[in-house]
Design a protein around this motif. Structure first.
Motif, short mmCIF file in Angstrom:
data_model
loop_
_atom_site.label_atom_id
_atom_site.label_comp_id
_atom_site.label_asym_id
_atom_site.label_seq_id
_atom_site.Cartn_x
_atom_site.Cartn_y
_atom_site.Cartn_z
N LYS A 208 0.80 -1.23 0.00
CA LYS A 208 0.00 0.00 0.00
C LYS A 208 0.83 1.27 0.00
O LYS A 208 0.31 2.35 -0.27
N VAL A 209 2.13 1.15 0.29
CA VAL A 209 3.02 2.31 0.35
C VAL A 209 3.08 2.99 -1.02
O VAL A 209 3.11 2.33 -2.04
N LEU A 210 3.07 4.32 -1.03
CA LEU A 210 3.09 5.07 -2.27
C LEU A 210 4.49 5.62 -2.57
O LEU A 210 5.19 6.06 -1.67
N SER A 211 4.85 5.62 -3.85
CA SER A 211 6.09 6.27 -4.27
C SER A 211 5.77 7.75 -4.51
O SER A 211 4.62 8.17 -4.47
N LYS A 212 6.80 8.53 -4.81
CA LYS A 212 6.60 9.96 -5.05
C LYS A 212 5.68 10.19 -6.25
O LYS A 212 4.80 11.05 -6.22
#
Length: 48
Positions: free
Chosen positions: A38-42
């Motif tokens: 679920k972590v988002l990149s820039k």
């Protein structure tokens, strides 16, 4: 240098915790662990 990762809920930068070959993500704002899926990149953060 590693890319910064962001919380999917509050969109703030999260802490990356590494140890014994594993990587965990923790959001200090939401005060909870974040799944690596679920972590988002820039780039993903800027789309939201």
């Amino acid at each position: 240098m590693e890319d910064k990762k962001y919380c999917p809920k509050c969109l703030k930068e999260i802490e990356i915790i590494k140890g014994c070959g594993s990587v965990s993500y923790f959001c200090n704002s939401c005060n909870e662990l974040i799944s690596s899926k679920k972590v988002l990149s820039k780039e993903e953060k800027e789309k939201k």
